[in-house]
Design a protein around this motif. Structure first.
Motif, PDB file in Angstrom:
ATOM      1  N   ALA A  88       0.863  -1.182   0.000  1.00  0.00           N
ATOM      2  CA  ALA A  88       0.000   0.000   0.000  1.00  0.00           C
ATOM      3  C   ALA A  88       0.900   1.233   0.000  1.00  0.00           C
ATOM      4  N   PRO A  89       0.477   2.311  -0.666  1.00  0.00           N
ATOM      5  CA  PRO A  89       1.314   3.512  -0.717  1.00  0.00           C
ATOM      6  C   PRO A  89       1.379   4.214   0.635  1.00  0.00           C
ATOM      7  N   VAL A  90       2.517   4.841   0.908  1.00  0.00           N
ATOM      8  CA  VAL A  90       2.730   5.608   2.136  1.00  0.00           C
ATOM      9  C   VAL A  90       3.281   6.977   1.737  1.00  0.00           C
ATOM     10  N   PHE A  91       2.656   8.032   2.224  1.00  0.00           N
ATOM     11  CA  PHE A  91       3.147   9.385   1.951  1.00  0.00           C
ATOM     12  C   PHE A  91       4.574   9.531   2.457  1.00  0.00           C
ATOM     13  N   HIS A  92       5.455   9.993   1.569  1.00  0.00           N
ATOM     14  CA  HIS A  92       6.866  10.163   1.911  1.00  0.00           C
ATOM     15  C   HIS A  92       7.409  11.294   1.055  1.00  0.00           C
ATOM     16  N   GLN A  93       8.123  12.204   1.664  1.00  0.00           N
ATOM     17  CA  GLN A  93       8.729  13.287   0.911  1.00  0.00           C
ATOM     18  C   GLN A  93      10.095  13.629   1.490  1.00  0.00           C
ATOM     19  N   GLN A  94      10.938  14.214   0.653  1.00  0.00           N
ATOM     20  CA  GLN A  94      12.234  14.728   1.100  1.00  0.00           C
ATOM     21  C   GLN A  94      12.401  16.130   0.548  1.00  0.00           C
ATOM     22  N   ASN A  95      11.569  17.030   1.033  1.00  0.00           N
ATOM     23  CA  ASN A  95      11.588  18.437   0.611  1.00  0.00           C
ATOM     24  C   ASN A  95      12.390  19.308   1.554  1.00  0.00           C
ATOM     25  N   GLY A  96      13.133  18.696   2.460  1.00  0.00           N
ATOM     26  CA  GLY A  96      13.923  19.479   3.396  1.00  0.00           C
ATOM     27  C   GLY A  96      13.102  19.980   4.571  1.00  0.00           C
ATOM     28  N   PRO A 127      24.486  17.956   4.819  1.00  0.00           N
ATOM     29  CA  PRO A 127      24.424  19.076   3.871  1.00  0.00           C
ATOM     30  C   PRO A 127      24.531  20.411   4.595  1.00  0.00           C
ATOM     31  N   ALA A 128      24.960  21.409   3.859  1.00  0.00           N
ATOM     32  CA  ALA A 128      25.096  22.738   4.440  1.00  0.00           C
ATOM     33  C   ALA A 128      23.729  23.400   4.591  1.00  0.00           C
ATOM     34  N   MET A 129      23.552  24.121   5.689  1.00  0.00           N
ATOM     35  CA  MET A 129      22.350  24.928   5.865  1.00  0.00           C
ATOM     36  C   MET A 129      22.344  26.055   4.852  1.00  0.00           C
ATOM     37  N   GLN A 130      21.150  26.471   4.463  1.00  0.00           N
ATOM     38  CA  GLN A 130      21.016  27.571   3.513  1.00  0.00           C
ATOM     39  C   GLN A 130      20.214  28.703   4.161  1.00  0.00           C
ATOM     40  N   SER A 131      20.836  29.843   4.364  1.00  0.00           N
ATOM     41  CA  SER A 131      20.139  31.003   4.917  1.00  0.00           C
ATOM     42  C   SER A 131      19.261  31.624   3.840  1.00  0.00           C
ATOM     43  N   LEU A 132      18.031  31.948   4.216  1.00  0.00           N
ATOM     44  CA  LEU A 132      17.064  32.512   3.281  1.00  0.00           C
ATOM     45  C   LEU A 132      16.528  33.833   3.823  1.00  0.00           C
ATOM     46  N   ALA A 133      16.287  34.763   2.920  1.00  0.00           N
ATOM     47  CA  ALA A 133      15.688  36.043   3.307  1.00  0.00           C
ATOM     48  C   ALA A 133      14.936  36.596   2.101  1.00  0.00           C
ATOM     49  N   GLY A 134      13.921  37.386   2.389  1.00  0.00           N
ATOM     50  CA  GLY A 134      13.202  38.085   1.331  1.00  0.00           C
ATOM     51  C   GLY A 134      12.628  37.157   0.285  1.00  0.00           C
ATOM     52  N   ALA A 135      12.980  37.415  -0.974  1.00  0.00           N
ATOM     53  CA  ALA A 135      12.421  36.659  -2.096  1.00  0.00           C
ATOM     54  C   ALA A 135      12.818  35.186  -2.050  1.00  0.00           C
ATOM     55  N   GLU A 136      14.015  34.872  -1.535  1.00  0.00           N
ATOM     56  CA  GLU A 136      14.440  33.471  -1.435  1.00  0.00           C
ATOM     57  C   GLU A 136      13.537  32.691  -0.487  1.00  0.00           C
ATOM     58  N   LEU A 137      13.224  33.289   0.653  1.00  0.00           N
ATOM     59  CA  LEU A 137      12.349  32.647   1.619  1.00  0.00           C
ATOM     60  C   LEU A 137      10.945  32.494   1.039  1.00  0.00           C
ATOM     61  N   TYR A 153      17.037  26.884   5.602  1.00  0.00           N
ATOM     62  CA  TYR A 153      16.568  25.672   4.937  1.00  0.00           C
ATOM     63  C   TYR A 153      17.602  24.568   5.118  1.00  0.00           C
ATOM     64  N   LEU A 154      17.122  23.380   5.540  1.00  0.00           N
ATOM     65  CA  LEU A 154      17.987  22.215   5.704  1.00  0.00           C
ATOM     66  C   LEU A 154      17.647  21.231   4.587  1.00  0.00           C
ATOM     67  N   PRO A 155      18.441  21.166   3.542  1.00  0.00           N
ATOM     68  CA  PRO A 155      18.082  20.346   2.380  1.00  0.00           C
ATOM     69  C   PRO A 155      18.180  18.855   2.663  1.00  0.00           C
ATOM     70  N   GLY A 156      17.382  18.091   1.920  1.00  0.00           N
ATOM     71  CA  GLY A 156      17.494  16.636   1.961  1.00  0.00           C
ATOM     72  C   GLY A 156      16.714  15.950   3.064  1.00  0.00           C
ATOM     73  N   GLU A 157      16.270  16.700   4.075  1.00  0.00           N
ATOM     74  CA  GLU A 157      15.538  16.071   5.165  1.00  0.00           C
ATOM     75  C   GLU A 157      14.121  15.728   4.706  1.00  0.00           C
ATOM     76  N   GLY A 158      13.464  14.836   5.437  1.00  0.00           N
ATOM     77  CA  GLY A 158      12.179  14.350   4.956  1.00  0.00           C
ATOM     78  C   GLY A 158      11.204  14.017   6.065  1.00  0.00           C
ATOM     79  N   GLN A 159      10.147  13.332   5.660  1.00  0.00           N
ATOM     80  CA  GLN A 159       9.111  12.885   6.582  1.00  0.00           C
ATOM     81  C   GLN A 159       8.290  11.815   5.880  1.00  0.00           C
ATOM     82  N   LEU A 160       7.466  11.121   6.664  1.00  0.00           N
ATOM     83  CA  LEU A 160       6.487  10.205   6.098  1.00  0.00           C
ATOM     84  C   LEU A 160       5.240  10.223   6.974  1.00  0.00           C
ATOM     85  N   ASP A 161       4.201   9.538   6.533  1.00  0.00           N
ATOM     86  CA  ASP A 161       2.960   9.470   7.299  1.00  0.00           C
ATOM     87  C   ASP A 161       3.005   8.237   8.186  1.00  0.00           C
TER      88      ASP A 161
END
Length: 373
Positions: A88-96, A127-137, A153-161
């Motif tokens: 069965a499918p399980v929600f999973h993403q790695q959008n950071g 991975p390196a942290m990415q500082s965001l401000a203004g339009a980037e955020l 932003y912490l890239p590569g991190e994820g979650q699931l249901d």
């Protein structure tokens, strides 16, 4: 030499996350599995049911040891493989992960990121942290609509249901012929593995249910609120720096959000306090005003099984018994690594290079010595 001969009969105590993953892995190897749990298939007594299921090794490095961070990195790679085995499918993403803070909490944020950067120097594969401000955020998370001026932003991190996963594991185990004994609590003393009419091996994955065996095991209480918020469209887990503790908002499918933070040294399983609930909901509202019209689906509490050093451990009892416990607040993040440690211990006659890589304690003790713990 393997601890398990081919087509062994195996009993697994504890049908939470670790027990289900281990049952699946051993069934796929051709062993006959009996899984016992004191509660039902929904995982009512499992810490895994009341969780956000975030896979965030860099974010968690602020409060844990490097070995756990390495386990989390291992889990990010292994989860897609494990999910592919389910029917069965399980929600999973790695959008950071996105971390935010209010202006008045700038000092707390700087201290927090200082810890993360120090841990990244210890473990440069993070991975390196990415500082965001203004339009980037704004581009990273349009739903914020300029309510915050800075973020990281912490890239590569994820979650699931978590609940989809627990259900999919049960369905897959049933289809594989695993014998599932719900509402059937068992103790290690109920078995004599290796004797006539008994399992060849017993694995104890009961978490807090194993306190008769792990005398130093304690519960760490957590409280989460699940809400349905159709007006909120956050695309990834978001953490808010808070004066007392970081708060997380984990978006699942169909505008369902898991909001949590509290970590209390207590075995108390009573309902959540008004104070904790108000803090969680008000913090979520400051991130996105759409939470004001959200509907509360559930307010839940649970205690996570925790050893004195807050680290997981494995114990090998003679004869034919293995115990796995102490996953603390990192169950979903580190369970794939713990699973692979256990499988390696089985295959290598009680030895595991992965256990050394992840700094997982593997104790080999007699039953007499264990009785004194």
């Amino acid at each position: 030499m393997s601890l398990l001969e081919a087509s062994s009969r195996v009993a697994i105590l504890g049908g939470g996350l670790m027990g289900r993953l281990l049952a699946l892995a051993l069934a796929r190897r051709g062993h006959a599995i009996d899984l016992y749990d004191a509660q039902g298939p929904a995982g009512e007594g499992a810490a895994a049911r009341v969780a956000a299921a975030m896979l965030a090794p860099l974010a968690e490095s602020a409060i844990t040891e490097p070995g756990v961070v390495r386990m989390g990195q291992h889990g990010l790679k292994r989860w897609p493989e494990l999910l592919a085995q389910l029917d069965a499918p399980v929600f999973h993403q790695q959008n950071g992960t996105l971390i935010l803070w209010h202006r008045q909490d700038q000092g707390d944020a700087q201290r927090f990121f200082g810890v993360l950067e120090k841990n990244r120097r210890i473990n440069p594969s993070l991975p390196a942290m990415q500082s965001l401000a203004g339009a980037e955020l704004q581009a990273c998370e349009p739903a914020l609509q300029n309510r915050f001026t800075q973020g990281v932003y912490l890239p590569g991190e994820g979650q699931l249901d978590n609940r989809q996963l627990l259900a999919a594991l049960v369905s897959t185990l049933e289809h594989m012929g695993v014998k599932l004994h719900w509402n059937s609590p068992r103790e290690l003393c109920d078995f004599a593995p290796g004797t006539a009419g008994q399992p060849d091996f017993v694995f104890d994955c009961r978490g807090l249910g194993a306190r008769t065996q792990w005398r130093q095991l304690r519960g760490i209480r957590g409280e989460v609120v699940r809400v349905h918020a159709p007006e909120v469209t956050l695309q990834r887990p978001t953490r808010l720096i808070h004066p007392r503790y970081p708060i997380y908002i984990a978006p699942k499918e169909d505008h369902l959000f898991v909001i949590g933070a509290t970590e209390i040294e207590s075995d108390d399983m009573s309902p959540a306090s008004v104070r904790s609930t108000l803090e969680l909901l008000s913090a979520a509202y400051t991130v996105h005003p759409g939470f004001a019209e959200a509907r509360i689906v559930e307010i839940a509490t649970q205690c996570r099984p925790t050893l004195p050093d807050n680290l997981p451990a494995v114990r090998l009892l003679a004869p034919h018994v293995m115990e796995v416990n102490g996953l603390y607040r990192h169950g979903f993040m580190i369970s794939p690594a713990m699973l692979d440690v256990v499988l390696e211990l089985i295959d290598e006659d009680g030895d595991s290079a992965l256990a050394r890589e992840f700094d997982v304690a593997v104790h080999r003790e007699s039953e007499h010595a264990l009785a004194a713990h």
